[in-house]
Design a protein around this motif. Structure first.
Motif, short mmCIF file in Angstrom:
data_model
loop_
_atom_site.label_atom_id
_atom_site.label_comp_id
_atom_site.label_asym_id
_atom_site.label_seq_id
_atom_site.Cartn_x
_atom_site.Cartn_y
_atom_site.Cartn_z
N THR A 20 0.82 -1.20 0.00
CA THR A 20 0.00 0.00 0.00
C THR A 20 0.85 1.25 0.00
N SER A 23 2.48 1.78 -3.33
CA SER A 23 1.48 2.24 -4.29
C SER A 23 1.15 3.72 -4.08
N ASN A 26 3.98 5.97 -5.21
CA ASN A 26 4.09 6.07 -6.66
C ASN A 26 3.10 7.04 -7.28
N GLU A 27 2.13 7.50 -6.52
CA GLU A 27 1.18 8.48 -7.03
C GLU A 27 1.76 9.90 -7.03
N LYS A 44 9.39 4.00 -3.20
CA LYS A 44 8.59 3.52 -4.33
C LYS A 44 9.01 2.12 -4.77
#
Length: 94
Positions: A20, A23, A26-27, A44
């Motif tokens: 999580t 993820s 990485n945004e 990341k």
């Protein structure tokens, strides 16, 4: 811009927690790293995060550098400090 903060990991991290946070990280456009003792890895990278073997009460530093570094830092720190897994999406904030 560079933002960083030292924190204490509040809970044990399981593999789904690591997935999580990777993820979520990485945004963001910013580079996001986590440092434990003398080892620093890219937040990341799942393998990098696993290699730190993070446990409850570990002292770590979160380091963010880039155009959205302040938002990235606040989000990552909140994740490590919350008792519940993070369910966050930048797309939901719009």
């Amino acid at each position: 811009m560079l933002h960083q903060k030292e924190i204490t990991v509040d809970r044990p991290l399981r593999s789904n927690d690591i997935a999580t946070i990777v993820s979520v990280s990485n945004e963001f456009q910013s580079e996001i790293h986590i440092r434990k003792e003398n080892k620093q890895v890219n937040l990341k990278s799942p393998l990098g995060v696993y290699s730190l073997r993070l446990a409850k009460n570990d002292e770590v530093t979160i380091i963010c550098h880039g155009p959205d570094s302040e938002a990235a830092l606040n989000t990552v720190v909140r994740y490590f400090m919350d008792e519940k897994p993070l369910s966050y999406s930048r797309k939901q904030r719009s």
